[in-house]
Design an enzyme around this catalytic site. Structure first.
Site, short mmCIF file in Angstrom:
data_model
loop_
_atom_site.label_atom_id
_atom_site.label_comp_id
_atom_site.label_asym_id
_atom_site.label_seq_id
_atom_site.Cartn_x
_atom_site.Cartn_y
_atom_site.Cartn_z
N CYS A 1 0.83 -1.20 0.00
CA CYS A 1 0.00 0.00 0.00
C CYS A 1 0.87 1.25 0.00
CB CYS A 1 -0.92 0.00 1.22
SG CYS A 1 0.00 0.02 2.78
N CYS B 1 3.27 1.61 2.90
CA CYS B 1 4.53 0.87 2.70
C CYS B 1 5.50 1.68 1.86
CB CYS B 1 4.25 -0.47 2.01
SG CYS B 1 3.24 -1.62 2.96
N ASP C 1 -2.41 -24.95 -13.88
CA ASP C 1 -1.26 -25.33 -13.07
C ASP C 1 -1.80 -25.64 -11.67
OD1 ASP C 1 1.44 -25.45 -12.00
OD2 ASP C 1 1.02 -23.47 -11.15
N ASP D 1 0.94 -19.57 -12.68
CA ASP D 1 1.52 -18.44 -11.95
C ASP D 1 3.03 -18.47 -11.82
OD1 ASP D 1 1.70 -20.62 -10.05
OD2 ASP D 1 2.01 -19.09 -8.51
N ASP E 1 5.61 -22.01 -15.58
CA ASP E 1 4.42 -21.93 -16.42
C ASP E 1 4.57 -20.91 -17.55
OD1 ASP E 1 3.05 -23.68 -14.64
OD2 ASP E 1 2.65 -21.98 -13.32
#
Length: 725
Positions: free
Chosen positions: A41, A44, A444, A624, A628
């Site tokens: 965010c 951060c 996956d 992900d 992949d």
């Protein structure tokens, strides 16, 4: 046990683009790049920038939340290794990235440029339209001429600036002897301006500066909408290259020498410290540790590493130092070969021809021929070049591809907005058209259908005292099983026992002393336990048989719903994973997936997806991980979660913004409706041309009327697209 977590946990190895070892000084003209996988965010961002800017030697620090990266402009003697501990003390995980190999993130200059040109064309057209209203209201003679000249003064510089993209594209096509959609557009604009200047110079009643500006405005609107729906210009292959380690520690005559990876040769001995990524393919010659192979294989848990084990570039060393003898370097490494696979797959998918492209092939030559014939016919019939030019300009304007240009981007923008509200981001301009054609879905496992995070399943089987000892040992390690055990025990209200002298044995587990007796938590062979059929850790206590802690991978939210929805729609669902056969078979049975493949390497996944496509299947790949990426690029269309690695997100056409997979099936339905709207828009544009073009050819439409008709068709197409919302 492990000092890092596997894929899907907080310490994402995909963000570790260089070993956690002292970095050499950065040249003055090179920034320090840091990966920050834990930022979420604006707070951060503010804290990271504040901490970095407060350090001596840091001139400027900027954080990119989307890429989860910090770029630090620093003094020549400041190193990444000096800044990483600062961020870790502030509570942020940080890793060094090699800025030289990262694909450059360009600012959105092209989008801002198009938007500025659109604004100028819109502002100018409104002003010229006001002047035109005065002429239509009855202004005559000198007043009319003055308004026409003022319109010219506004229109000429505005069009010279706003229509530059069309002029540039048309010139590029003509220079190599071909036509594109921008050639008739430029001809229409120039003819409208030339005719208007001619009429104004001769004190004529009609000028069409407003038509030229309106035409430019609507065409730019279509171009901008199209730009907004296109993917970022980064290549997934380039992102894979960014994961390659920039330097390594070579052992020469017993001395450690830091060298660029490019200078390594087959046979070199390389030291890989804990937290570092393998820079080459090779074989371990000394040391014991654990390897996180999730990037390359999708395996959920770390693999025990010892002398004789073969390793691949890109794998992460977790707990103990390893000495590796290089067997493949540079372009011959597994990571580089994967980048080559992705580049080939991307090239194949880029040849997909959209509906708009197919329409454009027929449009350009037809419009030129029709306009030229109209000019010649009317010039021969009337002998008046002004009349012939006016009619030729009207034909070009009335057939200008505003409706065609808006047909796809208007629908894509509306559909993208609808999917965005459901948590999906469309990256590629043709993704919706391809998604509508899907008949086979390949998933996956780890990090996609499952969270990739182990979950303790038999906490209640253990005595409170055993749990207290296990918690004390587990909290001394960041191995994914230890983290899961500690989290489950804490949630159950367990407090750690007073275990003394706790230490971690790389590759095996943690041990300590409890009430003068040794205790261990770790692998079966180290603790005296027996191998279990599922993922397990064993607790060894003096005078007692070891007890087992069993773990399973948790399903991602919406996974079961997404799979069932695809099956209900008659689509074939396949599960492909690099994980073990037992884990893949169990998950496939739980979700009702009949076809599954286990222990698949990255090239196996890409090969299987390509094989399905060769059989005529339209494949949707959902994945992900780095393993992949090649399959995502090879698929007809692809989706990756926002938690995926950069390379996977870039290779995919659609990004799933949340953790819930259930919107994926609904996206296919939206894509089908969007494709239907696109075809409807083409029909609207076709009907409009069938009615309007004969009127223009017959001389019944002036360039101004042609511009109004063209605008009406464009607005109709846009309103039809909005029905998707």
């Amino acid at each position: 046990m492990s000092a890092q977590m596997s894929s899907g946990t907080a310490a994402c190895p995909g963000c570790i683009a260089a070993p956690a070892e002292p970095a050499r000084p950065i040249p003055q003209d090179v920034q320090i790049a840091l990966s920050l996988p834990g930022i979420h965010c604006s707070a951060c961002i503010a804290k990271v920038e504040r901490e970095l800017n407060a350090q001596p030697g840091v001139e400027d620090a900027r954080v990119n939340l989307t890429l989860k990266r910090a770029m630090v402009k620093a003094a020549p003697d400041l190193r990444a290794a000096d800044l990483i501990p600062v961020l870790e003390r502030a509570g942020f995980e940080a890793h060094e990235l090699d800025p030289g190999s990262l694909s450059a993130t360009q600012s959105d200059k092209a989008g801002r440029d198009l938007l500025m040109r659109l604004a100028v064309a819109g502002f100018a057209s409104m002003n010229v339209m006001l002047l035109s209203v005065s002429v239509w209201s009855g202004a005559t003679d000198a007043t009319r001429d003055m308004f026409h000249w003022i319109s010219a003064a506004i229109a000429l510089p505005a069009i010279a600036f706003s229509a530059q993209p069309f002029f540039a594209n048309a010139w590029s096509a003509l220079r190599v002897g071909r036509l594109n959609m921008d050639v008739p557009i430029v001809l229409a604009i120039l003819l409208a301006l030339a005719t208007s200047l001619w009429e104004t110079a001769l004190s004529g009643e009609h000028a069409y500066f407003d038509a030229a500006l309106t035409l430019t405005f609507f065409l730019l609107a279509g171009r901008y909408l199209d730009y907004r729906t296109r993917a970022a210009a980064r290549s997934a292959a380039e992102e894979l290259t960014a994961l390659e380690v920039p330097r390594a520690i070579r052992l020469a005559d017993g001395q450690e020498v830091e060298v660029p990876v490019a200078t390594l040769s087959v046979g070199d001995l390389i030291l890989v410290r804990p937290g570092g990524r393998m820079p080459v393919d090779g074989e371990i010659v000394s040391g014991q540790s654990e390897l996180d192979r999730s990037l390359l294989t999708g395996e959920t848990l770390p693999v025990f590493a010892e002398t004789g084990l073969t390793v691949s570039a890109g794998e992460v060393n977790l707990t103990g130092p390893l000495t590796v003898r290089a067997t493949a370097v540079g372009e011959d490494t597994s990571l580089h070969r994967m980048a080559d696979l992705v580049a080939i797959a991307e090239s194949g998918r880029s040849r997909y021809t959209s509906l708009a492209d197919k329409a454009a092939k027929l449009y350009a030559p037809g419009v030129h021929i029709l306009s030229a014939l109209s000019f010649l016919g009317w010039y021969i019939y009337s002998g008046d070049i002004r009349t012939a030019l006016n009619i030729a300009a009207a034909v070009l304007i009335i057939t200008c591809p505003c409706a065609l240009g808006l047909a796809v981007p208007a629908v894509t923008t509306a559909a993208s907005g609808r999917l965005f509200r459901k948590g999906m981001l469309i990256k590629h301009a043709t993704a919706l058209e391809r998604l509508a054609e899907v008949d086979t879905v390949v998933f996956d496992k780890t990090g996609t259908l499952t969270s990739g995070t182990p979950e303790l399943t038999n906490l209640a089987d253990h005595a409170p005292g055993d749990l207290e000892i296990a918690l004390a040992l587990a909290e001394a390690s960041s191995h994914p099983l230890s983290v899961a055990l500690a989290q489950a025990a804490r949630q159950a209200g367990v407090t750690p026992a007073n275990v003394e002298g706790i230490s971690e044995v790389p590759g095996y587990g943690t041990e300590g002393i409890f009430q003068d007796h040794p205790v261990r938590l770790g692998r079966a062979e180290w603790t005296g336990g027996q191998e279990a059929e599922q993922t397990a850790a064993w607790l060894s206590l003096a005078g007692r048989a070891p007890s087992v802690f069993l773990f399973s991978d948790t399903l991602r939210a919406g996974a079961a719903e997404a799979v069932q929805a695809f099956r209900d729609e008659g689509k074939k669902v396949i599960l492909i994973s690099g994980d073990t056969q037992g884990a893949v078979e169990t998950l496939a049975g739980k979700l009702g997936i009949e076809t599954w493949i286990a222990q698949a390497l990255p090239q196996d996944k890409a090969t299987h997806v390509q094989s399905l496509r060769d059989q005529g299947c339209h494949v949707l790949m959902v994945g992900d991980g780095l393993n992949d990426t090649a399959a995502l690029a090879a698929a007809h269309v692809s989706i990756s979660p926002a938690s995926a690695l950069d390379a996977a997100r870039v290779a995919s056409d659609i990004v799933l913004l949340g953790n819930d997979l259930s919107p994926i099936a609904g996206a296919c339905d939206t894509a089908v409706k969007a494709t239907k709207r696109i075809r409807e828009n083409f029909r609207i544009a076709t009907i409009y041309n069938i009615i309007a073009v004969p009127l223009a050819v017959a001389g019944l439409a002036t360039p101004l009327i042609a511009a109004l008709a063209m605008s009406t068709s464009s607005i109709t197409v846009s309103l039809n697209a909005l029905r998707l919302r």
